[in-house]
Design a protein around this motif. Sequence first.
Motif, PDB file in Angstrom:
ATOM      1  N   PHE A 202       0.855  -1.194   0.000  1.00 52.21           N
ATOM      2  CA  PHE A 202       0.000   0.000   0.000  1.00 52.21           C
ATOM      3  C   PHE A 202       0.892   1.246   0.000  1.00 52.21           C
ATOM      4  O   PHE A 202       1.232   1.794   1.046  1.00 52.21           O
ATOM      5  CB  PHE A 202      -0.951  -0.036   1.201  1.00 52.21           C
ATOM      6  N   ARG A 209       3.182   7.383   6.941  1.00 49.81           N
ATOM      7  CA  ARG A 209       4.063   6.541   7.772  1.00 49.81           C
ATOM      8  C   ARG A 209       5.257   7.353   8.262  1.00 49.81           C
ATOM      9  O   ARG A 209       5.700   7.239   9.400  1.00 49.81           O
ATOM     10  CB  ARG A 209       4.557   5.343   6.959  1.00 49.81           C
ATOM     11  N   PHE A 225      -4.987  -3.043  11.366  1.00 52.49           N
ATOM     12  CA  PHE A 225      -5.116  -3.217   9.907  1.00 52.49           C
ATOM     13  C   PHE A 225      -3.726  -3.033   9.275  1.00 52.49           C
ATOM     14  O   PHE A 225      -3.542  -2.236   8.356  1.00 52.49           O
ATOM     15  CB  PHE A 225      -6.106  -2.201   9.316  1.00 52.49           C
ATOM     16  N   CYS A 226      -2.750  -3.772   9.799  1.00 53.55           N
ATOM     17  CA  CYS A 226      -1.340  -3.464   9.489  1.00 53.55           C
ATOM     18  C   CYS A 226      -0.882  -3.945   8.121  1.00 53.55           C
ATOM     19  O   CYS A 226       0.149  -3.511   7.625  1.00 53.55           O
ATOM     20  CB  CYS A 226      -0.445  -4.041  10.567  1.00 53.55           C
ATOM     21  N   TYR A 227      -1.587  -4.908   7.496  1.00 55.72           N
ATOM     22  CA  TYR A 227      -1.126  -5.578   6.260  1.00 55.72           C
ATOM     23  C   TYR A 227       0.348  -6.001   6.383  1.00 55.72           C
ATOM     24  O   TYR A 227       0.661  -6.850   7.198  1.00 55.72           O
ATOM     25  CB  TYR A 227      -1.403  -4.737   5.000  1.00 55.72           C
ATOM     26  N   ASP A 247      -3.773  -7.600  12.532  1.00 56.19           N
ATOM     27  CA  ASP A 247      -4.530  -7.796  11.289  1.00 56.19           C
ATOM     28  C   ASP A 247      -5.362  -9.065  11.467  1.00 56.19           C
ATOM     29  O   ASP A 247      -4.997  -9.966  12.217  1.00 56.19           O
ATOM     30  CB  ASP A 247      -3.574  -7.952  10.089  1.00 56.19           C
ATOM     31  N   SER A 248      -6.492  -9.121  10.767  1.00 52.12           N
ATOM     32  CA  SER A 248      -7.321 -10.329  10.866  1.00 52.12           C
ATOM     33  C   SER A 248      -6.770 -11.438   9.972  1.00 52.12           C
ATOM     34  O   SER A 248      -7.131 -12.601  10.115  1.00 52.12           O
ATOM     35  CB  SER A 248      -8.766 -10.018  10.478  1.00 52.12           C
ATOM     36  N   ALA A 274      -6.348 -10.832  14.892  1.00 48.33           N
ATOM     37  CA  ALA A 274      -7.687 -10.639  15.477  1.00 48.33           C
ATOM     38  C   ALA A 274      -8.512  -9.730  14.582  1.00 48.33           C
ATOM     39  O   ALA A 274      -7.967  -8.992  13.751  1.00 48.33           O
ATOM     40  CB  ALA A 274      -7.565  -9.992  16.858  1.00 48.33           C
ATOM     41  N   ASP A 275      -9.815  -9.781  14.794  1.00 48.29           N
ATOM     42  CA  ASP A 275     -10.700  -8.822  14.145  1.00 48.29           C
ATOM     43  C   ASP A 275     -10.555  -7.496  14.898  1.00 48.29           C
ATOM     44  O   ASP A 275     -10.759  -7.444  16.112  1.00 48.29           O
ATOM     45  CB  ASP A 275     -12.148  -9.333  14.224  1.00 48.29           C
ATOM     46  N   ALA A 276     -10.193  -6.455  14.182  1.00 51.50           N
ATOM     47  CA  ALA A 276      -9.889  -5.178  14.841  1.00 51.50           C
ATOM     48  C   ALA A 276     -11.109  -4.618  15.564  1.00 51.50           C
ATOM     49  O   ALA A 276     -10.991  -4.063  16.661  1.00 51.50           O
ATOM     50  CB  ALA A 276      -9.365  -4.180  13.821  1.00 51.50           C
ATOM     51  N   ASP A 293      -6.226   1.979  10.158  1.00 44.75           N
ATOM     52  CA  ASP A 293      -6.195   2.115   8.684  1.00 44.75           C
ATOM     53  C   ASP A 293      -7.005   0.993   8.033  1.00 44.75           C
ATOM     54  O   ASP A 293      -6.440   0.116   7.362  1.00 44.75           O
ATOM     55  CB  ASP A 293      -4.735   2.103   8.187  1.00 44.75           C
TER      56      ASP A 293
HETATM   57  N1  SAH Z   1      -2.123  -0.145   6.914  1.00 51.57           N
HETATM   58  C1  SAH Z   1      -1.703  -1.036   5.856  1.00 51.57           C
HETATM   59  C2  SAH Z   1      -2.743  -1.212   4.761  1.00 51.57           C
HETATM   60  C3  SAH Z   1      -4.072  -1.693   5.259  1.00 51.57           C
HETATM   61  S1  SAH Z   1      -4.964  -2.643   4.096  1.00 51.57           S
HETATM   62  C4  SAH Z   1      -0.385  -0.547   5.281  1.00 51.57           C
HETATM   63  O1  SAH Z   1       0.133   0.493   5.706  1.00 51.57           O
HETATM   64  O2  SAH Z   1       0.152  -1.220   4.409  1.00 51.57           O
HETATM   65  C5  SAH Z   1      -6.229  -3.266   5.090  1.00 51.57           C
HETATM   66  C6  SAH Z   1      -5.841  -4.453   5.944  1.00 51.57           C
HETATM   67  O3  SAH Z   1      -6.935  -4.684   6.838  1.00 51.57           O
HETATM   68  C7  SAH Z   1      -5.625  -5.767   5.217  1.00 51.57           C
HETATM   69  O4  SAH Z   1      -4.364  -6.286   5.548  1.00 51.57           O
HETATM   70  C8  SAH Z   1      -6.731  -6.702   5.747  1.00 51.57           C
HETATM   71  O5  SAH Z   1      -6.290  -8.039   5.933  1.00 51.57           O
HETATM   72  C9  SAH Z   1      -7.053  -6.069   7.073  1.00 51.57           C
HETATM   73  N2  SAH Z   1      -8.407  -6.289   7.606  1.00 51.57           N
HETATM   74  C10 SAH Z   1      -9.576  -6.299   6.926  1.00 51.57           C
HETATM   75  N3  SAH Z   1     -10.608  -6.437   7.788  1.00 51.57           N
HETATM   76  C11 SAH Z   1     -10.089  -6.521   9.038  1.00 51.57           C
HETATM   77  C12 SAH Z   1     -10.633  -6.649  10.332  1.00 51.57           C
HETATM   78  N4  SAH Z   1     -11.962  -6.723  10.534  1.00 51.57           N
HETATM   79  N5  SAH Z   1      -9.794  -6.669  11.389  1.00 51.57           N
HETATM   80  C13 SAH Z   1      -8.456  -6.582  11.223  1.00 51.57           C
HETATM   81  N6  SAH Z   1      -7.880  -6.464  10.007  1.00 51.57           N
HETATM   82  C14 SAH Z   1      -8.674  -6.429   8.916  1.00 51.57           C
END
Ligand code: SAH
Length: 389
Positions: A202, A209, A225-227, A247-248, A274-276, A293
């Motif tokens: 991303f 960042r 949502f760290c990817y 991240d989930s 985990a689910d955020a 994010d």
């Molecule tokens: N912040 C990241 C980009 C985020 S993309 C960066 O800097 O690169 C969105 C991410 O959210 C994806 O990795 C996806 O797997 C995650 N995601 C989607 N739904 C989610 C949820 N309910 N809980 C946690 N993570 C989730």
Amino acid sequence: MNTVQIHKHKVDSILRRHPWVFSGAIITETEDLTDGEVVTVADHKGRFLARGHYQHATIAVRILSFEDRPLDEDFFIERIGNAVELRKKLNLLTKTNTICRLIHGEGDSLPGLVVDFYNGVAVVQCHSIGMYTSIASIAEGLKKAFGKELKAIYSKSSDTLPQRADVKDEYIFGTCETPHIALEHGVKLNIDWVTGQKTGFFIDQRENRFLLGKYAQGKKVLNTFCYSGGFSLLAIKNGATLVHSLDSSKKAIQLTEENVALNKFEDKHGSIVADAMDYMKDLPEDYDIIVLDPPAFAKHREKRHKAIQGYKRLNAHAIRQIKPGGLIFTFSCSQVVDKYLFTNTVIASAIEAGRNVRIIEQLHQPADHPINAFHPEGEYLKGLVIQVD
Ligand code: SAH
């Protein structure tokens, strides 16, 4: 070449150089047109307006030129050269930054085309069949713009053109083993365009960042949502004492851990699968900085209301629980949620959480994701840094 004629009342947006023609604006028969073919757009009297790629879809024509010229290899060489020139002029590719978006669709007057660059490798993603059909000319344009600096071109459009079974993901010039190492603000990243989401990374959060890095010294950070962990890496590089990445997706956490190890940051890092939304309800630890994010909660206007509720809940959880004086980096990449609506939503979260909040920074997409002034829909990424008293 086929011509599509536009309703008298629909030409204004094209005269204002908006690059989309909606199917409802067309008055001529379109049944015989093929997806991806080049068409001329004309007014109801047949006068030339523009030229673009046709597709049987709501956006029926994506306009590439408002001049009467062929959309041939020379056209792509010129447009791509122009886009790469802008990135070079802005000094976006340096010794410590070897990642950059080269073509950002409408923002570079090439609707339907995205090209990302990772340390010598260009990854092409087509969002229209017309662009996919033009891939050989696109490759020529990239080769001309970069010369020897270009090691490989990977074409990756099977996700973005699911309606076409014949779309293959493959190298169309050279090859490169993945993961391939590239740099962002001096941090090393494993990039895998073959197995990763989108083109592998991303890129649009690069400057945000960097900003997190500015505030991270001595801080404990939660990056949700760290990817692949971009925010986490910049925080650790800049002196964060501990960073937790959440991240989930297990795969995303694995990517993050590989990147953490690549930079030898393991002693400052922990990960959480985990689910955020669930996890944020009741945080087991205190944090000085929280990054939110999420993926686009609303891809369409009809989903906007539900998306807003999602952003509101997520931000309210963070505001309620962050340490006094803490910072929240909060984002939305939903195009249909504009910056005013997003800001108002975060304000509503603060009211719900019952804490005093100050807006410290207002964030957006970086220079390599330009917005075509005649296509305001191109503005999609917005963010805030808020301080919670
Ligand atoms: N912040 C990241 C980009 C985020 S993309 C960066 O800097 O690169 C969105 C991410 O959210 C994806 O990795 C996806 O797997 C995650 N995601 C989607 N739904 C989610 C949820 N309910 N809980 C946690 N993570 C989730």
